[in-house]
Design a protein around this motif. Structure first.
Motif, PDB file in Angstrom:
ATOM      1  N   VAL A  93      -7.778   0.034  10.037  1.00  0.00           N
ATOM      2  CA  VAL A  93      -9.127  -0.262   9.549  1.00  0.00           C
ATOM      3  C   VAL A  93      -9.205  -0.207   8.034  1.00  0.00           C
ATOM      4  O   VAL A  93      -9.718  -1.128   7.389  1.00  0.00           O
ATOM      5  N   LEU A  94      -8.689   0.855   7.458  1.00  0.00           N
ATOM      6  CA  LEU A  94      -8.809   1.036   6.010  1.00  0.00           C
ATOM      7  C   LEU A  94      -7.962   0.024   5.234  1.00  0.00           C
ATOM      8  O   LEU A  94      -8.357  -0.396   4.149  1.00  0.00           O
TER       9      LEU A  94
ATOM     10  N   THR B 197      -3.184  -8.399  -2.943  1.00  0.00           N
ATOM     11  CA  THR B 197      -3.375  -7.982  -1.558  1.00  0.00           C
ATOM     12  C   THR B 197      -2.009  -7.726  -0.927  1.00  0.00           C
ATOM     13  O   THR B 197      -1.800  -7.960   0.247  1.00  0.00           O
ATOM     14  N   ASP B 198      -1.073  -7.228  -1.754  1.00  0.00           N
ATOM     15  CA  ASP B 198       0.263  -6.878  -1.296  1.00  0.00           C
ATOM     16  C   ASP B 198       0.169  -5.804  -0.210  1.00  0.00           C
ATOM     17  O   ASP B 198      -0.353  -4.709  -0.459  1.00  0.00           O
ATOM     18  N   ASP B 199       0.649  -6.136   0.977  1.00  0.00           N
ATOM     19  CA  ASP B 199       0.538  -5.222   2.117  1.00  0.00           C
ATOM     20  C   ASP B 199       1.182  -3.869   1.855  1.00  0.00           C
ATOM     21  O   ASP B 199       0.628  -2.836   2.237  1.00  0.00           O
ATOM     22  N   ALA B 200       2.341  -3.852   1.215  1.00  0.00           N
ATOM     23  CA  ALA B 200       3.039  -2.588   0.976  1.00  0.00           C
ATOM     24  C   ALA B 200       2.230  -1.668   0.062  1.00  0.00           C
ATOM     25  O   ALA B 200       2.110  -0.470   0.328  1.00  0.00           O
TER      26      ALA B 200
ATOM     27  N   ILE C 161      -1.030  -1.743  -0.451  1.00  0.00           N
ATOM     28  CA  ILE C 161      -2.245  -1.338   0.266  1.00  0.00           C
ATOM     29  C   ILE C 161      -1.922  -0.246   1.279  1.00  0.00           C
ATOM     30  O   ILE C 161      -2.617   0.777   1.350  1.00  0.00           O
ATOM     31  N   LYS C 162      -0.865  -0.416   2.045  1.00  0.00           N
ATOM     32  CA  LYS C 162      -0.474   0.607   3.034  1.00  0.00           C
ATOM     33  C   LYS C 162      -0.151   1.932   2.350  1.00  0.00           C
ATOM     34  O   LYS C 162      -0.502   2.996   2.857  1.00  0.00           O
ATOM     35  N   CYS C 163       0.486   1.858   1.190  1.00  0.00           N
ATOM     36  CA  CYS C 163       0.807   3.077   0.438  1.00  0.00           C
ATOM     37  C   CYS C 163      -0.466   3.806   0.020  1.00  0.00           C
ATOM     38  O   CYS C 163      -0.583   5.020   0.159  1.00  0.00           O
TER      39      CYS C 163
END
Length: 194
Positions: free
Chosen positions: A78-79, A170-173, A175-177
């Motif tokens: 979600v976040l 909007t780099d997934d890595a 954002i996940k970090c």
């Protein structure tokens, strides 16, 4: 009118928003605008609300986050989606314009807050409410925790993009970090342990 306003705001921002162009595209009149939205500020608030609700629906709130999913995984999903939404160029432009005009247009700022930020926060709060007693402590204030989560995930990556230090990414890595770091701080006080 709302859809035309929403498209224009996301394309050019609030500061260059043209009410006459919206009325022309929608085939409406100023009387209709006044009747349903009060004024330009009311229409902008309605458009922001539509954009926020659409973004939350695209994230699958209430449907794509099953209760059987572990709390950390559910919040991560979600976040990450919320932060990706905030990092969109249109969302950044909107936020900059609203903050820049807040002192001269407090009604616009209030509309943005209630129709934008509050929609996102209440969506996250509902996820927490649905999980109370399962894997979320019953004694938390879901709205307050959700509000804190939204502010925490915007630290760093989002803030640098907002003030122009970094290009919006909007780099997934990345954002996940950012989300993982936030959850490492928040989950111990939120989750039921056992």
């Amino acid at each position: 009118m709302v859809e035309h306003a929403r498209a224009q705001i996301m394309a050019v921002g609030v500061d260059r928003f043209n009410i006459n162009e919206v009325l022309r595209q929608a085939g409406g009149s100023k009387a209709t605008l006044v009747k349903y939205f009060g004024d330009r500020t009311g229409l902008i608030a309605a458009a922001i609300g539509a954009e926020a609700r659409s973004a939350m629906a695209e994230l699958g709130f209430g449907t794509a986050i099953p209760l059987s999913m572990p709390l950390a995984e559910a919040l991560q999903r979600v976040l990450c989606g919320v932060l990706q939404f905030y990092l969109q160029p249109g969302a950044l432009s909107l936020y900059r314009a609203v903050v820049g005009s807040a002192s001269s247009d407090p009604r616009g700022a209030a509309g943005f807050y209630h129709e934008g930020h509050a929609v996102v926060v209440s969506s996250i709060a509902q996820i927490l409410e649905n999980r109370k007693g399962r894997d979320v402590r019953r004694n938390i204030d879901s709205l307050d925790v959700a509000d804190q989560l939204v502010h925490a995930i915007r630290a760093g990556l989002y803030e640098r993009a907002l003030i122009g230090l970094d290009s919006p990414s909007t780099d997934d890595a990345a954002i996940k970090c950012r989300i993982s770091a936030t959850l490492a701080l928040v989950l111990p006080g939120l989750a039921i342990h056992g």
